[in-house]
Design a protein around this motif. Sequence first.
Motif, short mmCIF file in Angstrom:
data_model
loop_
_atom_site.label_atom_id
_atom_site.label_comp_id
_atom_site.label_asym_id
_atom_site.label_seq_id
_atom_site.Cartn_x
_atom_site.Cartn_y
_atom_site.Cartn_z
N TYR A 139 -2.01 -5.99 0.52
CA TYR A 139 -3.20 -7.40 1.39
C TYR A 139 -3.19 -6.65 2.94
O TYR A 139 -4.02 -6.49 3.72
CB TYR A 139 -2.56 -8.61 1.92
N CYS A 140 -2.57 -5.20 3.66
CA CYS A 140 -2.84 -5.34 4.87
C CYS A 140 -3.64 -4.06 5.08
O CYS A 140 -3.58 -2.82 4.02
CB CYS A 140 -1.64 -5.02 5.14
N ARG A 165 5.26 -6.40 -2.08
CA ARG A 165 6.79 -6.38 -1.13
C ARG A 165 7.67 -5.99 -0.93
O ARG A 165 9.07 -5.58 -0.44
CB ARG A 165 7.03 -7.79 -0.67
N ASN A 224 4.15 1.54 4.14
CA ASN A 224 4.74 0.28 2.50
C ASN A 224 3.56 0.03 2.02
O ASN A 224 3.81 -0.06 0.87
CB ASN A 224 4.99 -0.93 3.61
N PHE A 225 2.04 -0.06 2.61
CA PHE A 225 1.09 -0.45 1.22
C PHE A 225 1.43 -1.52 1.09
O PHE A 225 0.91 -1.61 0.24
CB PHE A 225 1.07 0.69 0.95
N CYS A 226 0.81 -1.91 1.70
CA CYS A 226 2.07 -4.25 0.93
C CYS A 226 -0.38 -4.27 0.65
O CYS A 226 -1.03 -3.97 1.37
CB CYS A 226 2.16 -4.87 1.96
N CYS A 236 2.49 3.35 8.73
CA CYS A 236 3.49 2.38 7.74
C CYS A 236 3.23 3.06 6.63
O CYS A 236 1.93 3.25 6.25
CB CYS A 236 3.16 0.35 7.79
N GLN A 239 5.97 -1.08 12.86
CA GLN A 239 5.84 -1.96 12.02
C GLN A 239 6.79 -2.26 11.19
O GLN A 239 6.91 -3.57 10.51
CB GLN A 239 4.35 -1.30 11.74
N HIS A 265 11.71 -4.74 7.93
CA HIS A 265 11.59 -5.01 6.34
C HIS A 265 12.15 -5.11 5.52
O HIS A 265 13.51 -4.34 5.64
CB HIS A 265 10.34 -3.69 6.15
N PRO A 320 -1.72 0.30 7.46
CA PRO A 320 -1.37 1.36 6.79
C PRO A 320 -2.62 2.23 7.11
O PRO A 320 -2.33 3.92 7.36
CB PRO A 320 -0.84 1.86 5.50
FE1 SF4 Z 1 3.38 -1.99 6.45
FE2 SF4 Z 1 3.59 -4.65 7.07
FE3 SF4 Z 1 0.92 -4.33 6.68
FE4 SF4 Z 1 3.27 -3.91 4.88
S1 SF4 Z 1 2.86 -5.95 6.12
S2 SF4 Z 1 1.82 -2.44 5.58
S3 SF4 Z 1 5.55 -3.70 5.96
S4 SF4 Z 1 2.56 -2.86 8.72
#
Ligand code: SF4
Length: 419
Positions: free
Chosen positions: A145-146, A259, A141-143, A139, A183, A220, A149
């Motif tokens: 909190y996540c 996001r 995106n590097f949201c 992924c 993802q 997404h 990635p």
């Molecule tokens: Fe990637 Fe989903 Fe995590 Fe966002 S929430 S970084 S889109 S895996």
Amino acid sequence: MPRYHIWTIGCQMNKADSEHIAAYLEGVGYRPAPRPAGADIVLLNSCVVRQSAEDKVVHKLESLRSREGILALTGCMVDSDIAGLRERFPHVDLFFPPQDISVLARFLEERGLVAGGVDPGSVAARAATSTFVNIIQGCDNFCSYCIVPYRRGRERSRPMDEVVDEVKDLAQRGTKEVVLLGQNVDSYGHDLDGDASLAELLQRLNPIEGLNRIRFLTSHPKDMSDELIEAMARLDKVCEHVSLPVQAGDDGVLEAMGRGYTAGQYVRLVERIRRAVPRVALSTDVIVGFPGESEKQFEKTYELLRELRFDTVHVACYSPRAGTVTSRKLADDVPDAEKVRRRKAVEDLQEGISTEINAKLLGKRVGVLVEGRKKGRWWGRTRTDKLVFFDDSADRAGQLVDVEVTHTSPWSLRGELLG
Ligand code: SF4
Ligand code: SAM
């Protein structure tokens, strides 16, 4: 004959990886064991998206400390610091990243536990009635909190011809439905040559003989194109179900999450999807108690869920993950009791909405793809991903049947088989 046992926690990608590992092990002569006790090799496929999942993995690892036989750990808990993992869990014989079964293969070959020469990459997936097919790893995106990635790396799409060939092969071996996984499945193809996209992949999969249904997840919101919505509306095998995580209904929280959309943009996207695919069922994910989330901001999420009326909502309390931007920059300042209260409020709201949506199906005829038996009943799903149970003495596994809905609940339907 040697035996293996796989324990899996986490998302569908983990389930798909476990299926792949199982297919490899069976290809080199192993048989499944229902419990760790009877197995020569036990594999744990881990998830670290939230602390609660990580705690379960650690608990499972501890419970296997004094067991004889080989213990292997894979999944998102396996990061680049293998030495650190070895120190924490010295009783684990092998750590390997889920996307690289060749590490497992080498380990078993070196110990003479399997005959060498089987390329794990060439092992065909098991053809279940509904089979997961990974189409994009990682992924980008590097949201904020996540952790995903950092553990799964950058996005890598599988070549389109390879996916099409795999699905053709699965369909020939009995698969009726494929669930295309990523993802961020909507960004499939952006790293391939030409103008490859998920919409184009769906277009190529739709005519495959023997295949009845195609699903894809997770989408997404910022990457869902009009071309994809149009493909969903046009292609008869693409199911009317979209998994579209919103995460929050307040623009400030969405921005802090990184996001890439506002609540208004999300609502307009849902309207576009519903206009194009009127019978569509929508599911979403929500995080409550994100750092700094005020009561007012939470209420915006609550209102958005009440307004949009999803079929399913997965709600989680924010869990700080070491190494993510949020955990470095923002204090986890919503008290646990308040997070739990917000989660419960969403769950109660959603239970009411799902009850009403499903109740509308009472007395209706629904098409069900039968996946198996549970507690003495056949079970399967509608195209809109509703779980349906029914009784029948004949073998219905793998069949598409019509069922009249006789009972509904927020979580599933029950019905009678129609002749
Ligand atoms: Fe990637 Fe989903 Fe995590 Fe966002 S929430 S970084 S889109 S895996
Ligand atoms: N890629 C998908 C997306 O865009 O949302 C889902 C992948 S993520 C592994 C699955 C869900 O876990 C997310 O939708 C989010 O709601 C939740 N999640 C991820 N990180 C979290 C965290 N730190 N705390 C609580 N929930 C989290």
